[in-house]
Scaffold this motif. Structure first.
Motif, short mmCIF file in Angstrom:
data_model
loop_
_atom_site.label_atom_id
_atom_site.label_comp_id
_atom_site.label_asym_id
_atom_site.label_seq_id
_atom_site.Cartn_x
_atom_site.Cartn_y
_atom_site.Cartn_z
N HIS A 33 -5.56 0.58 7.14
CA HIS A 33 -5.40 1.42 8.34
C HIS A 33 -5.97 0.75 9.59
N CYS A 34 -5.67 -0.53 9.78
CA CYS A 34 -6.30 -1.24 10.90
C CYS A 34 -5.82 -0.73 12.26
N TYR A 35 -4.68 -0.02 12.32
CA TYR A 35 -4.23 0.51 13.61
C TYR A 35 -4.46 2.02 13.70
N THR A 36 -5.45 2.51 12.97
CA THR A 36 -5.73 3.95 13.02
C THR A 36 -6.18 4.35 14.42
N GLY A 37 -5.81 5.57 14.81
CA GLY A 37 -6.27 6.11 16.08
C GLY A 37 -7.50 7.00 15.89
N LYS A 38 -7.96 7.12 14.65
CA LYS A 38 -9.14 7.94 14.36
C LYS A 38 -10.40 7.20 14.82
N PRO A 39 -11.53 7.90 14.89
CA PRO A 39 -12.77 7.25 15.32
C PRO A 39 -13.15 6.06 14.44
N HIS A 40 -13.85 5.12 15.03
CA HIS A 40 -14.36 3.94 14.34
C HIS A 40 -13.25 3.00 13.88
N GLY A 41 -12.32 2.75 14.78
CA GLY A 41 -11.24 1.78 14.51
C GLY A 41 -11.62 0.38 14.97
N ILE A 42 -10.57 -0.46 15.12
CA ILE A 42 -10.82 -1.90 15.37
C ILE A 42 -11.04 -2.24 16.85
N HIS A 95 0.86 -1.20 0.00
CA HIS A 95 0.00 0.00 0.00
C HIS A 95 0.89 1.24 0.00
N THR A 96 0.90 1.95 -1.12
CA THR A 96 1.69 3.17 -1.19
C THR A 96 1.02 4.15 -2.15
N ASP A 110 -4.91 -4.40 6.67
CA ASP A 110 -3.65 -3.82 6.19
C ASP A 110 -3.27 -2.70 7.16
N SER A 111 -2.00 -2.69 7.62
CA SER A 111 -1.64 -1.70 8.65
C SER A 111 -1.56 -0.28 8.07
N ALA A 112 -1.02 -0.11 6.86
CA ALA A 112 -1.06 1.19 6.16
C ALA A 112 -0.87 2.39 7.08
N PRO A 155 -1.58 -7.30 11.55
CA PRO A 155 -2.19 -7.06 10.23
C PRO A 155 -1.89 -8.23 9.30
N ASP A 156 -2.75 -8.47 8.32
CA ASP A 156 -2.44 -9.48 7.29
C ASP A 156 -1.39 -8.95 6.33
N ILE A 157 -1.44 -7.63 6.10
CA ILE A 157 -0.48 -6.95 5.23
C ILE A 157 0.14 -5.82 6.04
N LEU A 158 1.49 -5.79 6.08
CA LEU A 158 2.19 -4.71 6.80
C LEU A 158 2.72 -3.75 5.75
N SER A 159 2.11 -2.57 5.69
CA SER A 159 2.49 -1.62 4.64
C SER A 159 2.74 -0.24 5.24
N SER A 160 3.39 0.61 4.45
CA SER A 160 3.78 1.92 4.96
C SER A 160 2.77 3.01 4.63
#
Ligand SMILES: [Zn+2]
Length: 412
Positions: A246-255, A93-94, A276-278, A299-304
């Protein structure tokens, strides 16, 4: 993890020399020595389950042998004792639509010259800009580039203006025609579901996007963080193989729900939805990641999620994203899996030999060493102090890549 459609563009069939993984070469005194041996490092190749101290020998653009004592038969040896030898990294993811999109980072400098040999642009190009993406990015850069096509024909030109605020920009026929005409590049679709992108139309736009992906036989990547509805509501629309970015997002409505991953998220994963961590400019929270990892959720996919907005910080590059999750408790080998073979399979690039170290396969190798502890930021400006993985040797098709220094050093 199986791609929805098998694709095998670009590469020719691989002929395999008579060596097998881990074997001592058949003839040490062979008349044709290896071109190069990376000697003495710890090889971590999750695809084959290899995690051992072994040499890697390269001849031409292929891996000629993986085993012990290979340096005895080398034209040239690089001592990588104390380092870790990985497959060339695959960025899931880029944003690398440089020159056309305001968020496009330079693909070669941001990725290849930091150890990434294949990358998927996640929705920067839409159907109306795809021809430019193909010409200016895919064909103009030495690394292998595929994409998730934005469901909006506009793509992501400028973060200030949501590409789906006019819902008529989702033209399924255009997206489908582009995917069908470019199967060597288009490996899925992307929708950004934040309220500032979709306005009040998240539900019809998401439904149309899923239907489009279904018709094309490709996955849909969904960008979360600041969606109109809580994540479980959104997850209900996704199919096995679709991806939540963005599974580790700190924004509202995360995991998370408190310290734990929400049951609806675990249930979605169990039925095949991928995460995807994105990292991105605004979507990695150390606190969320720490809790999720402690709860067993990698994450299943670790991306930047590299872009022009973050490649000079806080993201820097894929190896820094890996370093951060390792520092938060994720096992290194599992992180490497999610930045090599896992995205390669998702993107159909495993069929071209990406994402693994294999005798007879592509000589794409990224050697990394652990630095002293440095201060690493997340997207909210929180910091951790941890070692960082730094590339020291990068081979791309057997050729040594000119590595650029870590960009965090320039602002230090
Ligand atoms: Zn992104």
């Amino acid at each position: 993890m199986t791609p929805h459609r098998a694709t095998t563009p670009f590469t020719e069939p691989v002929s395999r020399p008579p060596f097998t993984l881990g074997a001592i070469p058949m003839s040490i005194s062979s008349e044709s020595p290896y071109d190069l041996v990376l000697a003495g490092g710890t090889v971590i190749d999750p695809a084959s389950g290899t995690n051992a101290r072994l040499d890697v020998a390269v001849t031409g653009d292929r891996i000629a042998a993986i085993g012990e004592g290979l340096a005895a038969n080398a034209s040239r040896t690089i001592d990588v004792t104390g380092s870790t030898v990985l497959p060339g990294l695959v960025e899931g993811h880029t944003h690398i639509f440089q020159y056309v999109s305001a968020v496009g980072a330079p693909a070669e400098e941001a990725h290849l010259r930091r150890g990434v040999v294949a990358a998927a642009d996640a929705g920067t190009a839409g159907a109306s800009t795809f021809a430019a993406f193909r010409k200016l990015v895919v064909e103009a850069n030495p690394l292998r580039i595929v994409n998730f096509l934005n469901v909006s024909v506009l793509g992501l030109i400028d973060f200030r203006f949501g590409e789906l605020l006019n819902p008529d920009t989702l033209v399924p026929e255009d997206a489908l025609a582009t995917a069908e005409a470019h199967p060597d590049i288009v490996r899925g679709f992307k929708i950004r579901l934040s309220e500032d992108v979709v306005g009040e139309n998240w539900e019809p736009l998401l439904k149309k996007s899923v239907a489009l992906a279904e018709q094309a036989g490709l996955p849909l990547m969904l960008h979360i963080g600041e969606t109109a509805e809580p994540l479980p509501v959104v997850l209900d629309y996704l199919r096995p193989g679709d991806i939540v970015a963005h599974c580790y997002t700190g924004k509202p409505h995360g995991i998370l729900d408190g310290d734990r991953v929400q049951p609806a998220v675990t249930a979605a994963r169990e039925r095949g939805v991928l995460f995807d961590s994105a990292h991105g400019k605004s979507n990695l929270s150390f606190e969320v990641a720490r809790r999720a990892i402690a709860d067993g959720f990698l994450p299943d996919i670790l991306s930047s999620d590299t872009s022009a907005r973050n490649w000079r910080g806080p993201v820097f590059d894929l190896l820094t994203s890996i370093s951060k999750l390792v520092a938060l408790g994720a096992p290194l080998e599992e992180c490497v899996r999610r930045a090599t073979v896992a995205p390669a399979r998702l993107l159909g690039l495993d069929a071209e030999g990406y994402g693994r170290l294999e005798v007879g396969g592509r000589a794409d190798v990224t050697v990394v060493t652990e630095t002293d502890e440095v201060t690493l930021p997340d997207a909210a400006g929180n910091t951790i102090v941890a070692p960082r993985l730094e590339p020291t040797v990068v081979l791309h098709g057997g050729a040594e890549v000119d590595i650029v220094p870590w960009r965090g050093l320039q602002s230090a």
